[in-house]
Scaffold this motif. Sequence first.
Motif, PDB file in Angstrom:
ATOM      1  N   GLY A 140      66.427 130.367  58.381  1.00 11.75           N
ATOM      2  CA  GLY A 140      66.260 129.647  59.632  1.00 11.75           C
ATOM      3  C   GLY A 140      66.676 128.201  59.583  1.00 11.75           C
ATOM      4  N   VAL A 141      67.162 127.746  58.453  1.00 15.52           N
ATOM      5  CA  VAL A 141      67.593 126.349  58.322  1.00 15.52           C
ATOM      6  C   VAL A 141      69.113 126.320  58.299  1.00 15.52           C
ATOM      7  N   ASP A 142      69.724 125.523  59.192  1.00 19.95           N
ATOM      8  CA  ASP A 142      71.173 125.457  59.308  1.00 19.95           C
ATOM      9  C   ASP A 142      71.772 124.478  58.303  1.00 19.95           C
ATOM     10  N   SER A 143      72.946 124.836  57.840  1.00 18.63           N
ATOM     11  CA  SER A 143      73.743 123.956  56.990  1.00 18.63           C
ATOM     12  C   SER A 143      75.091 123.786  57.694  1.00 18.63           C
ATOM     13  N   ILE A 144      75.521 122.547  57.917  1.00 18.79           N
ATOM     14  CA  ILE A 144      76.730 122.270  58.703  1.00 18.79           C
ATOM     15  C   ILE A 144      77.717 121.471  57.859  1.00 18.79           C
ATOM     16  N   LYS A 145      78.969 121.912  57.933  1.00 21.96           N
ATOM     17  CA  LYS A 145      80.025 121.218  57.208  1.00 21.96           C
ATOM     18  C   LYS A 145      81.278 121.223  58.083  1.00 21.96           C
ATOM     19  N   SER A 146      82.079 120.165  58.021  1.00 18.10           N
ATOM     20  CA  SER A 146      83.317 120.119  58.782  1.00 18.10           C
ATOM     21  C   SER A 146      84.447 119.590  57.917  1.00 18.10           C
ATOM     22  N   THR A 147      85.674 119.835  58.397  1.00 16.72           N
ATOM     23  CA  THR A 147      86.859 119.296  57.730  1.00 16.72           C
ATOM     24  C   THR A 147      87.428 118.138  58.529  1.00 16.72           C
ATOM     25  N   CYS A 148      86.648 117.594  59.429  1.00 16.71           N
ATOM     26  CA  CYS A 148      87.167 116.629  60.398  1.00 16.71           C
ATOM     27  C   CYS A 148      87.306 115.211  59.852  1.00 16.71           C
ATOM     28  N   ILE A 149      86.709 114.936  58.711  1.00  9.65           N
ATOM     29  CA  ILE A 149      86.816 113.612  58.113  1.00  9.65           C
ATOM     30  C   ILE A 149      87.924 113.643  57.072  1.00  9.65           C
ATOM     31  N   PRO A 150      88.882 112.742  57.135  1.00  8.71           N
ATOM     32  CA  PRO A 150      90.006 112.750  56.196  1.00  8.71           C
ATOM     33  C   PRO A 150      89.549 112.692  54.745  1.00  8.71           C
ATOM     34  N   GLY A 151      90.329 113.330  53.897  1.00  8.08           N
ATOM     35  CA  GLY A 151      90.030 113.244  52.478  1.00  8.08           C
ATOM     36  C   GLY A 151      90.046 114.567  51.752  1.00  8.08           C
ATOM     37  N   SER A 152      90.037 115.684  52.485  1.00  2.00           N
ATOM     38  CA  SER A 152      90.038 116.987  51.816  1.00  2.00           C
ATOM     39  C   SER A 152      91.323 117.739  52.136  1.00  2.00           C
ATOM     40  N   ALA A 153      91.687 118.645  51.239  1.00  5.23           N
ATOM     41  CA  ALA A 153      92.917 119.416  51.415  1.00  5.23           C
ATOM     42  C   ALA A 153      92.712 120.518  52.444  1.00  5.23           C
ATOM     43  N   ASN A 154      93.785 120.874  53.137  1.00  6.06           N
ATOM     44  CA  ASN A 154      93.752 121.966  54.120  1.00  6.06           C
ATOM     45  C   ASN A 154      92.635 121.768  55.146  1.00  6.06           C
TER      46      ASN A 154
END
Length: 396
Positions: A140-154
């Motif tokens: 029931g606990v969400d974990s959120i991640k995005s690729t929207c901040i520059p610095g990671s590949a693909n």
Amino acid sequence: MKFVKATSIALCVLSSIGIQAQPLDNTPPGGGIKNLQIFSYDGQDRTTIYANGNMQAAFDIVYELAPDHVFKSAVLKKYNTEESLASWVQSSTENQYLHSINSSMRSISARSRNIKKIYLSRNTPASVEVCVELTATKNGVDSIKSTCIPGSANASVYVSAIAPKYLTKDNFELTDWGSATPINKYVAPSTGTWSNEIREQVLRSKGNAPTILSIESDNLLQGGTSALFVNKSLVSKYIPEVAPSGVSHIMSWVALPSKVNKIDFVENVGLNEYWGYTLRRTIPYYFKDDPTYVFSLVTYVLRDDKFLYDHVYNHYALCGEKVGNNNSGVRVRDCQVRGNLAQKAPVYGYSQSQINSWKVERLKGSVNVIDWYGTKSQLNFGVKYMNDVYSDIVLE
């Protein structure tokens, strides 16, 4: 000692009322998602589509989750700003159209078992660099991640939606009457000329046109076996008081092998004759397996003194130009309407005022063709006068 005693008592009380310590989820924010990448469907970091509202840019969202986490959602956003994609339509449902102007491939093998697909379309030209925000959950606990901040590949894909390229008559060819496949023909004994002929004209795309996936028409014959006279024609050209050897009426309907195989009609049997039969014929569709085939036109040409009128009950009625008196002395024309197969079609006398209210002329008609990019183009058809004994359905 008092302090220790009080603490011991408190612990005992908590234990006696059933309050137990809960295990803590020490996963840091986003820690439930170990890896996250975004690609266009063909593995590239940019893609181009037509802004026609149908063509979808396709994206593979590749991810890896920490133990016991499950995927919850993924959404595309603007790279750098994480803003929502206004005026773009996101979907998890793929349609039948291509996903890139520069590739005719429908899909690429997945690079991972953990992959989600997202599709993006729009109606007006624009460009945007997209990233992805993914949500996973555990207990029931969400974990959120995005690729929207520059610095990671693909982390992003650049999408361009450009103005659609519409097809015109120059992208197609229509079989002319002289080369069209015969369906039915009647030569009138009284004149020695044909007075009724039905042929299948075929519309095919030229080599510079994309594949056509579907068409739209209000004049499409349907139902396996279709009576011509109960469907509005695509084009109808009526020439009153034609010379005996001339074309008096030409009509055409749209046909597809998946929709109709046979047609019923009243046969025109010549000058001042009214004993035509209701017939059934098969549409040949000789070119249906040709990769350039788009659709067929069933074109009905009448000569001598016959015309088709839009009868209110039986739809098109086959009427003669000759006017006579009925038993009440009223001036009437004799007309046939569709009846039982292989039998003389019923003949009725109708007043000129009735027939005038039925007269149908549809000098132009249109069909929409939808190509494999999802772009809808309108093709226009009309009747071209060739000479006193010949007219033809043509692309305009």
